[in-house]
Enzyme design. Structure first.
Site, short mmCIF file in Angstrom:
data_model
loop_
_atom_site.label_atom_id
_atom_site.label_comp_id
_atom_site.label_asym_id
_atom_site.label_seq_id
_atom_site.Cartn_x
_atom_site.Cartn_y
_atom_site.Cartn_z
N HIS A 115 0.87 -1.19 0.00
CA HIS A 115 0.00 0.00 0.00
C HIS A 115 0.90 1.23 0.00
O HIS A 115 0.72 2.12 -0.80
CB HIS A 115 -0.94 -0.02 1.21
CG HIS A 115 -1.85 1.18 1.30
ND1 HIS A 115 -2.98 1.22 2.07
CD2 HIS A 115 -1.76 2.42 0.73
CE1 HIS A 115 -3.57 2.42 1.95
NE2 HIS A 115 -2.85 3.15 1.15
N PHE B 17 -2.40 5.34 -8.26
CA PHE B 17 -2.11 4.90 -6.89
C PHE B 17 -0.66 5.26 -6.52
O PHE B 17 -0.38 5.84 -5.47
CB PHE B 17 -2.34 3.38 -6.83
CG PHE B 17 -2.29 2.75 -5.45
CD1 PHE B 17 -2.53 3.49 -4.29
CD2 PHE B 17 -2.05 1.38 -5.32
CE1 PHE B 17 -2.51 2.87 -3.04
CE2 PHE B 17 -2.03 0.76 -4.08
CZ PHE B 17 -2.25 1.51 -2.94
N GLU C 116 0.75 7.85 -3.60
CA GLU C 116 1.66 7.45 -2.51
C GLU C 116 2.94 8.27 -2.54
O GLU C 116 3.45 8.68 -1.49
CB GLU C 116 1.94 5.95 -2.58
CG GLU C 116 0.71 5.07 -2.31
CD GLU C 116 0.08 5.30 -0.92
OE1 GLU C 116 0.82 5.33 0.07
OE2 GLU C 116 -1.15 5.44 -0.86
N LYS D 150 1.87 12.05 -1.54
CA LYS D 150 1.41 12.22 -0.16
C LYS D 150 2.51 11.84 0.84
O LYS D 150 2.73 12.53 1.82
CB LYS D 150 0.17 11.38 0.09
CG LYS D 150 -0.35 11.46 1.53
CD LYS D 150 -1.72 10.81 1.68
CE LYS D 150 -2.25 10.94 3.10
NZ LYS D 150 -3.56 10.29 3.26
N HIS D 151 3.20 10.73 0.59
CA HIS D 151 4.14 10.21 1.59
C HIS D 151 5.61 10.33 1.15
O HIS D 151 6.45 10.76 1.92
CB HIS D 151 3.83 8.74 1.89
CG HIS D 151 2.44 8.53 2.46
ND1 HIS D 151 2.12 8.86 3.74
CD2 HIS D 151 1.31 8.03 1.90
CE1 HIS D 151 0.85 8.57 3.98
NE2 HIS D 151 0.32 8.07 2.87
P1 5GP Z 1 -7.33 5.68 7.10
O1 5GP Z 1 -7.99 6.86 7.68
O2 5GP Z 1 -8.07 5.04 5.96
O3 5GP Z 1 -6.80 4.70 8.08
O4 5GP Z 1 -6.03 6.24 6.41
C1 5GP Z 1 -6.09 7.06 5.28
C2 5GP Z 1 -4.71 7.40 4.83
O5 5GP Z 1 -4.08 8.28 5.77
C3 5GP Z 1 -3.72 6.24 4.73
O6 5GP Z 1 -3.86 5.52 3.58
C4 5GP Z 1 -2.41 6.97 4.80
O7 5GP Z 1 -2.15 7.63 3.60
C5 5GP Z 1 -2.71 7.98 5.87
N1 5GP Z 1 -2.45 7.44 7.22
C6 5GP Z 1 -3.37 6.89 8.09
N2 5GP Z 1 -2.79 6.55 9.25
C7 5GP Z 1 -1.48 6.87 9.13
C8 5GP Z 1 -0.38 6.78 10.01
O8 5GP Z 1 -0.46 6.31 11.16
N3 5GP Z 1 0.82 7.20 9.53
C9 5GP Z 1 0.96 7.72 8.28
N4 5GP Z 1 2.18 8.12 7.90
N5 5GP Z 1 -0.06 7.84 7.43
C10 5GP Z 1 -1.26 7.42 7.85
P1 5GP Z 2 -4.08 6.60 1.36
O1 5GP Z 2 -5.16 5.84 2.00
O2 5GP Z 2 -2.77 5.95 1.14
O3 5GP Z 2 -4.04 8.06 1.59
O4 5GP Z 2 -4.76 6.63 -0.06
C1 5GP Z 2 -4.98 5.55 -0.85
C2 5GP Z 2 -5.53 6.16 -2.12
O5 5GP Z 2 -5.14 5.35 -3.20
C3 5GP Z 2 -7.03 6.25 -2.10
O6 5GP Z 2 -7.41 7.39 -2.82
C4 5GP Z 2 -7.43 5.01 -2.85
O7 5GP Z 2 -8.63 5.13 -3.54
C5 5GP Z 2 -6.28 4.86 -3.83
N1 5GP Z 2 -6.00 3.46 -4.16
C6 5GP Z 2 -5.87 3.00 -5.41
N2 5GP Z 2 -5.64 1.69 -5.40
C7 5GP Z 2 -5.62 1.30 -4.11
C8 5GP Z 2 -5.43 0.04 -3.47
O8 5GP Z 2 -5.22 -1.01 -4.09
N3 5GP Z 2 -5.45 0.03 -2.11
C9 5GP Z 2 -5.69 1.16 -1.38
N4 5GP Z 2 -5.72 1.05 -0.06
N5 5GP Z 2 -5.89 2.36 -1.95
C10 5GP Z 2 -5.86 2.43 -3.31
#
Ligand code: 5GP
Ligand code: 5GP
Length: 234
Positions: free
Chosen positions: A58, A108, A112, A115-116
């Site tokens: 991811h 995707f 990544e 954002k990261h």
């Molecule tokens: P969710 O709210 O779905 O758990 O996380 C949404 C997105 O926020 C993740 O895919 C990731 O990009 C970021 N994120 C959530 N929790 C963490 C964390 O503990 N550390 C970091 N670096 N990113 C996070």
């Molecule tokens: P994060 O949660 O890392 O901030 O964001 C993940 C983003 O990538 C979301 O916008 C999600 O729709 C997109 N994405 C595309 N493909 C994937 C996948 O295979 N897994 C996850 N977790 N997110 C995906």
């Protein structure tokens, strides 16, 4: 006032100590495709075809030891697909996209990196970011670790969180954080595995802090991906 060598040294050290670190460590996060697909949101297989039944990447996320994290750190360094063009076939295998509608992965990976990845430009460029994640995936074969403990993908079979954590801890050396989601019948299932990585993005370390507030429950399913369907098949 005379400005001697010692004063200069002290001044420089204070300056270094007061510069905020851009991050402390990374979370390396892998997802189980069976659980991504077996949820109310469903999934779409990539344009390149259904991925293998294995964990996939991811992201590699810079984090602070207090649990907070930086994001979207450098809008002047957007994702450039030409920088990963000869990594694309490996990325399609190890970092496939399952979001709908079906994609080729670029969106995707762009997300990544921007954002990261841009928050750790002090240690890698865009290509280096993807290479670091691919090499960490090779170092931690999660499916193998679980299978060695008799935990195989199967629908309707439940495992305790202790069994899952022990299996991975034994193989990798450090306890992971497990995140669950909920399947279409409301059962908790193993969705993502977080491992901590040192600030050079090369070695797994003991987690300085775990993500908060995403409890799994005690019994979780590790659903099959080979029997999963994408939205197009439903
Ligand atoms: P969710 O709210 O779905 O758990 O996380 C949404 C997105 O926020 C993740 O895919 C990731 O990009 C970021 N994120 C959530 N929790 C963490 C964390 O503990 N550390 C970091 N670096 N990113 C996070
Ligand atoms: P994060 O949660 O890392 O901030 O964001 C993940 C983003 O990538 C979301 O916008 C999600 O729709 C997109 N994405 C595309 N493909 C994937 C996948 O295979 N897994 C996850 N977790 N997110 C995906």
């Amino acid at each position: 006032m005379t400005f001697n060598g010692r004063t200069l040294l002290v001044t420089q050290s204070v300056a270094i100590l007061t510069v905020a670190k851009d991050f402390d460590f990374f979370y390396f996060v892998q997802q189980w495709p069976g659980s991504y697909c077996d949820s109310r949101r469903g999934c779409c297989y990539p344009k390149t075809g259904k991925p293998a039944e294995d964990f996939s990447i991811h992201g590699l996320w810079p984090n602070y030891v207090d649990g907070s994290y930086p994001s979207n750190c450098d809008s002047s360094n957007p994702f450039d697909d030409s920088k990963v063009s000869n990594l694309e076939s490996v990325l399609q295998e190890d970092w496939p996209t399952l979001a709908c509608p079906s994609g080729d992965g670029l969106k995707f990976w762009r997300h990544e990196w921007e954002k990261h990845g841009t928050c750790a430009e002090s240690i890698f460029d865009e290509r280096g970011y993807f290479e670091a994640a691919l090499s960490l995936k090779k170092k931690a074969n999660l499916l193998h670790a679980l299978e060695n403990a008799g935990i195989r993908p199967a629908d309707g079979k439940f495992h305790t969180m202790g069994q899952i954590k022990d299996a991975i801890t034994k193989a990798v050396g450090y306890e992971p954080f497990i995140e669950c989601n909920v399947d279409s019948s409301g059962y908790h299932q193993l969705y993502q595995v977080y491992q901590c990585v040192d600030a050079s993005a090369s070695n797994f370390i003991k987690c300085p802090v775990y993500p908060h507030g995403r409890p799994c429950g005690t019994e979780v399913e590790f659903p099959s991906f080979s029997s999963a369907s994408s939205r197009d098949e439903l």
